[in-house]
Design a protein around this motif. Structure first.
Motif, short mmCIF file in Angstrom:
data_model
loop_
_atom_site.label_atom_id
_atom_site.label_comp_id
_atom_site.label_asym_id
_atom_site.label_seq_id
_atom_site.Cartn_x
_atom_site.Cartn_y
_atom_site.Cartn_z
N GLN A 24 0.82 -1.21 0.00
CA GLN A 24 0.00 0.00 0.00
C GLN A 24 0.85 1.26 0.00
OE1 GLN A 24 -3.40 0.23 -0.34
NE2 GLN A 24 -3.16 -1.95 -0.77
N GLU A 25 1.92 1.27 0.79
CA GLU A 25 2.78 2.45 0.90
C GLU A 25 3.93 2.44 -0.11
OE1 GLU A 25 4.00 3.00 4.99
OE2 GLU A 25 1.93 2.83 5.70
N LYS A 26 3.95 1.39 -0.94
CA LYS A 26 4.98 1.23 -1.98
C LYS A 26 6.39 1.31 -1.38
CE LYS A 26 1.85 2.70 -5.47
NZ LYS A 26 1.43 3.56 -6.50
N VAL A 27 6.55 0.63 -0.25
CA VAL A 27 7.85 0.55 0.42
C VAL A 27 8.77 -0.39 -0.36
CG1 VAL A 27 9.02 -0.14 2.56
CG2 VAL A 27 6.83 1.08 2.66
N LEU A 28 8.23 -1.56 -0.72
CA LEU A 28 8.96 -2.54 -1.52
C LEU A 28 8.04 -3.03 -2.63
CD1 LEU A 28 10.67 -4.71 1.25
CD2 LEU A 28 11.79 -3.09 -0.26
N ALA A 29 8.61 -3.32 -3.77
CA ALA A 29 7.83 -3.83 -4.91
C ALA A 29 7.34 -5.25 -4.62
CB ALA A 29 8.69 -3.83 -6.16
N GLU A 30 6.23 -5.61 -5.23
CA GLU A 30 5.68 -6.96 -5.06
C GLU A 30 6.70 -8.02 -5.49
OE1 GLU A 30 3.45 -10.06 -3.98
OE2 GLU A 30 2.95 -7.98 -3.54
N SER A 31 7.47 -7.73 -6.54
CA SER A 31 8.48 -8.70 -7.00
C SER A 31 9.55 -8.92 -5.92
CB SER A 31 9.13 -8.23 -8.30
OG SER A 31 9.75 -6.97 -8.12
N THR A 32 9.90 -7.86 -5.20
CA THR A 32 10.87 -8.00 -4.10
C THR A 32 10.28 -8.83 -2.98
OG1 THR A 32 11.86 -5.86 -4.66
CG2 THR A 32 12.28 -6.71 -2.45
N LEU A 33 9.02 -8.59 -2.65
CA LEU A 33 8.36 -9.37 -1.60
C LEU A 33 8.31 -10.84 -1.99
CD1 LEU A 33 5.43 -6.93 -0.70
CD2 LEU A 33 7.53 -7.35 0.60
N GLN A 34 8.04 -11.13 -3.26
CA GLN A 34 8.01 -12.53 -3.72
C GLN A 34 9.39 -13.17 -3.59
OE1 GLN A 34 5.61 -14.48 -4.34
NE2 GLN A 34 3.93 -13.05 -4.48
N ARG A 35 10.43 -12.43 -3.93
CA ARG A 35 11.79 -12.96 -3.80
C ARG A 35 12.12 -13.24 -2.35
NH1 ARG A 35 13.27 -8.90 -8.11
NH2 ARG A 35 13.44 -10.18 -9.97
N LEU A 36 11.72 -12.35 -1.46
CA LEU A 36 11.98 -12.56 -0.04
C LEU A 36 11.22 -13.79 0.47
CD1 LEU A 36 11.83 -8.88 1.24
CD2 LEU A 36 13.87 -10.34 1.10
N ARG A 37 9.98 -13.96 0.01
CA ARG A 37 9.19 -15.14 0.42
C ARG A 37 9.85 -16.44 -0.02
NH1 ARG A 37 4.82 -12.01 -1.59
NH2 ARG A 37 3.80 -11.00 0.16
N SER A 38 10.42 -16.42 -1.21
CA SER A 38 11.00 -17.65 -1.76
C SER A 38 12.44 -17.88 -1.32
CB SER A 38 10.93 -17.62 -3.29
OG SER A 38 11.83 -16.65 -3.80
N GLY A 39 13.03 -16.89 -0.64
CA GLY A 39 14.42 -17.02 -0.21
C GLY A 39 15.41 -16.64 -1.29
N ASN A 40 14.91 -16.10 -2.39
CA ASN A 40 15.78 -15.67 -3.48
C ASN A 40 16.58 -14.46 -3.03
OD1 ASN A 40 16.87 -14.55 -5.84
ND2 ASN A 40 15.12 -15.14 -7.08
N ILE A 41 17.88 -14.54 -3.12
CA ILE A 41 18.77 -13.50 -2.62
C ILE A 41 18.90 -12.33 -3.61
CG2 ILE A 41 20.93 -14.44 -3.49
CD1 ILE A 41 20.47 -13.22 0.06
#
Length: 69
Positions: A24-41
């Motif tokens: 909502q606040e556009k702190v991090l992009a959705e693609s970054t959140l997905q990478r963090l969820r998957s453990g992608n560095i």
């Protein structure tokens, strides 16, 4: 190889930044959140900087290098 030392999304949530709030606040992009969820560095240095700002830490507190087995 690099890997996360901590669960970054969990730590962000403790700091008051849920995935919903970050989107909502556009702190991090959705693609970054997905990478963090998957453990992608593979996140940008800019994103790493934002995370460090929120968590008041250094990049070395979040990631570490380990030798390939």
């Amino acid at each position: 190889m690099l890997r996360y030392k901590i669960n970054i999304l969990e730590e962000l949530k403790r700091a008051g930044y849920s995935s919903y709030r970050m989107r909502q606040e556009k702190v991090l992009a959705e693609s970054t959140l997905q990478r963090l969820r998957s453990g992608n560095i593979a996140i940008t240095l800019e994103s790493l900087g934002v995370i460090c700002d929120i968590l008041h830490c250094q990049p070395g507190d979040l990631v570490e290098w380990v030798e390939n087995e």
